[in-house]
Design a protein around this motif. Structure first.
Motif, PDB file in Angstrom:
ATOM      1  N   PHE A 130      -6.750  -4.934   4.808  1.00  0.00           N
ATOM      2  CA  PHE A 130      -6.348  -3.674   4.696  1.00  0.00           C
ATOM      3  C   PHE A 130      -6.847  -2.990   6.166  1.00  0.00           C
ATOM      4  O   PHE A 130      -5.937  -2.629   6.853  1.00  0.00           O
TER       5      PHE A 130
ATOM      6  N   GLU B 116      -8.728   6.731   3.315  1.00  0.00           N
ATOM      7  CA  GLU B 116      -8.137   7.666   4.194  1.00  0.00           C
ATOM      8  C   GLU B 116      -8.701   9.085   4.018  1.00  0.00           C
ATOM      9  O   GLU B 116      -9.285   9.816   4.622  1.00  0.00           O
TER      10      GLU B 116
ATOM     11  N   ARG C 244       0.182  -1.243   6.091  1.00  0.00           N
ATOM     12  CA  ARG C 244       0.337   0.164   5.418  1.00  0.00           C
ATOM     13  C   ARG C 244       1.808   0.660   5.342  1.00  0.00           C
ATOM     14  O   ARG C 244       1.991   1.938   5.102  1.00  0.00           O
TER      15      ARG C 244
ATOM     16  N   ARG D 143      -6.391   2.552  -0.272  1.00  0.00           N
ATOM     17  CA  ARG D 143      -6.038   3.155   0.641  1.00  0.00           C
ATOM     18  C   ARG D 143      -6.333   4.973   0.616  1.00  0.00           C
ATOM     19  O   ARG D 143      -6.810   5.503   1.518  1.00  0.00           O
TER      20      ARG D 143
ATOM     21  N   TYR E 101       0.848  -1.166  -0.086  1.00  0.00           N
ATOM     22  CA  TYR E 101      -0.255  -0.006  -0.033  1.00  0.00           C
ATOM     23  C   TYR E 101       1.035   1.281  -0.094  1.00  0.00           C
ATOM     24  O   TYR E 101       0.522   2.461   0.309  1.00  0.00           O
TER      25      TYR E 101
END
Ligand code: GFB
Length: 312
Positions: free
Chosen positions: A304, A188, A311, A184, A171
């Protein structure tokens, strides 16, 4: 019992191969971390093979990355992948591994290959510039396996997967592949209540995505049921389905549950426009993928969310 060495076992494909090997009842599974065995060091690799003498080798170790990483670290992608391949393939021969599976990539094919891309399209016209070093390294690996098979009668199989994604993907905010990077970024953006998410390029390119555990199943299916002579120089592994980067972004937006807008940064490169593979040969050999792209993205997103360390 077959002693299996999985090179690159901590990567996304390598870890899927370990999971599938265990599910299929293999008990002698050899793995080494980068600290335990530097695959760039020919002496270390030769010593490992001399001591461990694996029967089967899955060469899933490589320096990999998305369009930005490939285009930026061109020498690293060519040099490190050539070294890894030469060291592992030569040692497999020297220490009598009975079978080896070499993982290539769909980026080995010409950028304007007729679609869907057949195995026979290899080297028929120029490659995509952004990942040419990586593609040349992978083509060299295919040719090295074929040359060993023809000169020494070895049983080395080269498989060409489409773009892969799944559990334990990379990621990295710059060097990753498109699917994990967008997953990702949308995640976020949702947490931060960002108004927009930026997608690189025009969104027009199309890609074919295969879930890594499906890919690992296909690798074992081929190793257990076929010889190199049945398969020929290389074989495509994929779904035969493509999706535009734009539609992929909207699918990931839906899975993540992001409510904002998507914008396209056309200052970023598109790379190859089309990369759909003809997987009819593999289907004739009796294998077909299981997870749809949406199912695979949901599983990947769960991984994830539940494994924050991916990450890093
Ligand atoms: O996975 P990716 O980086 O590599 O996909 P390739 C790149 C495509 O996705 C390009 C678009 O059209 C990008 O413009 N894209 C949109 C993004 N947003 C993003 C983003 O946030 N990150 C990334 N990375 N792309 C790779 C080769 O080519 O294919 C590898 O470079 C390997 O060597 C892999 O062969 C299978 O699909 O272009």
């Amino acid at each position: 019992m077959t002693r299996i060495y999985i090179a690159g076992h901590r990567g996304m494909v390598g870890s899927a191969l370990v999971r599938v090997a265990k599910q299929r009842g293999y008990s002698e599974i050899l793995t080494r971390t980068h600290q335990e065995l530097d695959l760039l060091n020919s002496q270390e690799v030769d010593k490992f093979f001399a001591v461990e003498k694996p029967d089967w080798v899955f060469l899933a170790a490589a320096k990999v990355g998305g369009i930005y990483a490939n285009d930026t670290y061109r020498a690293d992608f060519l040099l490190e992948n050539l070294k890894i391949q030469i060291n592992v393939i030569e040692s497999a021969y020297k220490h009598n591994a009975s079978k080896l599976l070499f993982l290539g990539s769909s980026c080995i094919y010409p950028k304007n290959a007729p679609q869907p891309i057949k195995e026979t399209d290899l080297l028929t016209s120029e490659l995509e510039s952004t990942n040419e070093p990586y593609a040349i390294a992978k083509i060299a690996g295919i040719k090295l396996c074929g040359a060993f098979n023809s000169q020494y009668g070895t049983n080395y199989i080269s498989v060409m997967p489409s773009n892969l994604y799944g559990i334990g993907d990379n990621y990295h905010p710059e060097n990753g592949h498109v699917l994990p990077m967008l997953l990702r970024r949308f995640h976020e953006a949702k947490l931060n209540n960002d108004q927009t998410v930026t997608v690189w390029g025009t969104g027009k390119p199309k890609r074919e995505f295969l879930f890594a555990d499906d890919m690992a199943e296909a690798c074992f299916y081929l190793m257990e049921n076929y010889q190199a002579a049945d398969i020929g120089e290389l074989i495509n592994i994929g779904t035969g389905e493509e999706i535009s980067i734009r539609d992929l972004a909207y699918l990931i937006k839906k899975v993540v549950g992001y409510e904002g807008e998507i914008v396209f940064d056309t200052t970023k490169k598109d790379g190859t426009m089309l990369k759909k593979m003809d997987v009819s040969r593999l289907e004739k050999l009796g294998w077909k993928y299981k997870l749809t792209l949406e199912e695979g993205i949901r599983e990947t997103y769960n991984d994830f969310i539940n494994n924050p360390d991916v990450r890093l």
